[in-house]
Scaffold this motif. Structure first.
Motif, PDB file in Angstrom:
ATOM      1  N   ILE A   9       0.843  -1.215   0.000  1.00 55.45           N
ATOM      2  CA  ILE A   9       0.000   0.000   0.000  1.00 55.45           C
ATOM      3  C   ILE A   9       0.871   1.254   0.000  1.00 55.45           C
ATOM      4  O   ILE A   9       0.783   2.109   0.897  1.00 55.45           O
ATOM      5  N   HIS A  11       1.595   4.841  -0.913  1.00 55.78           N
ATOM      6  CA  HIS A  11       0.723   5.981  -1.211  1.00 55.78           C
ATOM      7  C   HIS A  11       1.602   7.127  -1.690  1.00 55.78           C
ATOM      8  O   HIS A  11       2.122   7.918  -0.902  1.00 55.78           O
ATOM      9  N   ASP A  14       1.526   8.485  -8.914  1.00 57.23           N
ATOM     10  CA  ASP A  14       1.821   7.468  -9.911  1.00 57.23           C
ATOM     11  C   ASP A  14       3.229   7.706 -10.463  1.00 57.23           C
ATOM     12  O   ASP A  14       3.568   8.826 -10.849  1.00 57.23           O
ATOM     13  N   LYS A  21      -3.370   9.750  -5.812  1.00 63.30           N
ATOM     14  CA  LYS A  21      -4.715   9.312  -5.429  1.00 63.30           C
ATOM     15  C   LYS A  21      -4.981   9.777  -4.006  1.00 63.30           C
ATOM     16  O   LYS A  21      -4.059   9.949  -3.203  1.00 63.30           O
ATOM     17  N   THR A  23      -6.230   9.138  -0.163  1.00 63.66           N
ATOM     18  CA  THR A  23      -6.056   7.975   0.708  1.00 63.66           C
ATOM     19  C   THR A  23      -7.234   7.021   0.570  1.00 63.66           C
ATOM     20  O   THR A  23      -7.060   5.796   0.478  1.00 63.66           O
ATOM     21  N   ARG A  26      -6.992   5.119  -2.634  1.00 66.22           N
ATOM     22  CA  ARG A  26      -5.907   4.122  -2.613  1.00 66.22           C
ATOM     23  C   ARG A  26      -6.361   2.876  -1.863  1.00 66.22           C
ATOM     24  O   ARG A  26      -6.091   1.747  -2.302  1.00 66.22           O
ATOM     25  N   GLU A  29      -8.690   0.949  -4.063  1.00 62.36           N
ATOM     26  CA  GLU A  29      -7.938   0.228  -5.094  1.00 62.36           C
ATOM     27  C   GLU A  29      -7.405  -1.105  -4.551  1.00 62.36           C
ATOM     28  O   GLU A  29      -7.447  -2.129  -5.241  1.00 62.36           O
ATOM     29  N   ASP A 312      -0.480  -4.369  -7.143  1.00 63.20           N
ATOM     30  CA  ASP A 312      -0.770  -3.015  -7.604  1.00 63.20           C
ATOM     31  C   ASP A 312      -0.245  -2.787  -9.015  1.00 63.20           C
ATOM     32  O   ASP A 312       0.749  -3.406  -9.441  1.00 63.20           O
TER      33      ASP A 312
END
Length: 355
Positions: A9, A11, A14, A21, A23, A26, A29, A312
């Motif tokens: 994860i 954060h 990109d 993104k 929180t 994310r 996702e 991811d």
């Protein structure tokens, strides 16, 4: 062979587009990726634990509880549970609860964790982190197996005929030991007859192969059946396409973004070109046949029976990421399942007879 999809994860913006993104998005996702992994037929989904930037994976039992509610068959892993930072009694309570909520689908990968910021946050030092990890695991292990416990640990208050609730569903749970660079975690796994999960994501194969060899030697030294030693291994990156040229071309901006991200964090990249990364790292980038061949090359050194892939997109577009995972399950996983053995125990809840 069995396959996990794992997320730490991260954060951060990109690595290709620079677009961040929220929180909330994310986390959403991560949940969507877990559901997709089950739909594709992955055997497990893992969530890491970190307590510092750029990660928001500080509470894997909460995330995995939500994943448990959205799925029904995929096994749930931690990657890793940082027992060097945690009160083992509190960690037991969280994971025993999750064990019930998931219907006995939980497995732990434990480790000391790394990173100065999270050590400072929990007042753990480089000098005591290994002792904390071993002590916490010993106590966690006893609590999982014993209805009452008396212990005088060094790093938390003593327990006297203590009951810790709820009692777990799996008696006991399977615990893997995550290993990146040190022999301490390898020896702890071998001593207890537990499986080992090699990080296998930062360096070339040699240091990881050496640690796995040490694990197998210590496993035998502790009197365990050599045939029962079990190893999992990580993957530095993944992207498959029907031909290798398309795979490398699609991954090139991803690698460039990851390289820039490492430099912003002050890290010295081990692999400075995509070609070197594809050749010498554990990354699986290429055609299905090339990926099968590379997994076999690593298997010759590791003897591993579980492999993880990134859950991811990590700079790929969502469409690229999902198409690549679909190609893995249609063209790659069936070959590896057929040609490389599973772990030497059933894939499912741990039988009560297993110690």
């Amino acid at each position: 062979m069995r396959f996990l999809a794992i997320t730490l994860i991260v954060h951060a913006p990109d690595p290709v587009t620079g677009v961040p993104k929220t929180t909330t998005d994310r986390f959403r996702e991560v949940l969507d990726n877990a559901v997709f992994a089950e739909q594709l037929g992955f055997d497990g989904f893992g969530v890491g634990e970190r307590h510092e930037r750029p990660f928001i994976s500080s509470s894997p039992p909460v995330v995995l509880s939500h994943v448990a509610a959205l799925t029904s068959t995929i096994r749930l892993f931690t990657a890793v549970t940082t027992l060097s930072l945690l009160d083992p009694v509190r960690a037991y309570e969280d994971y025993a609860t999750l064990d019930h909520l998931s219907g006995g689908r939980l497995e732990l990968i434990i480790g000391k964790g790394n990173g100065t910021a999270q050590r400072d946050l929990f007042d753990v030092t480089p000098d005591d982190q290994w002792d904390r990890n071993a002590e916490s695991y010993e106590l966690f292990r006893r609590i999982w197996r014993q209805d009452r416990i008396t212990a005088s640990p060094r790093f938390r208050p003593a327990l006297t005929d203590a009951e810790v609730w709820p009692r777990p569903l799996q008696r006991p749970i399977r615990v893997w030991h995550g290993s990146a660079t040190s022999r301490e975690s390898v020896d702890l796994a071998a001593r207890h007859g537990d499986p080992l999960f090699s990080a296998n994501v930062t360096n070339p194969i040699e240091p990881y192969a050496e640690l796995i060899g040490h694990y197998r030697r210590r496993w035998a030294d502790y009197g365990h059946d050599p045939a029962a030693a079990t190893v999992g291994a990580g993957t530095a990156g993944y992207y498959a396409a029907r031909n290798s040229q398309d795979a490398v071309a699609a991954y090139r901006p991803v690698f460039a973004g990851q390289l820039a991200f490492q430099k912003r964090l002050g890290l010295q990249p081990v692999f400075t070109t995509l070609e070197d990364f594809v050749e010498r790292s554990s990354a699986l980038i290429g055609s299905p046949q090339q990926i099968v061949e590379k997994v076999h090359r690593y298997h010759e050194r590791f003897g591993h029976s579980v492999l993880h892939l990134p859950a991811d997109a990590g700079g790929l577009t969502d469409a690229q990421h999902r198409a690549s995972l679909e190609l893995f399950q249609s063209d790659i996983a069936p070959v590896l399942r057929r040609e490389i053995p599973d772990p030497p125990w059933g894939w499912g809840p741990v039988p009560e007879s297993v110690a």
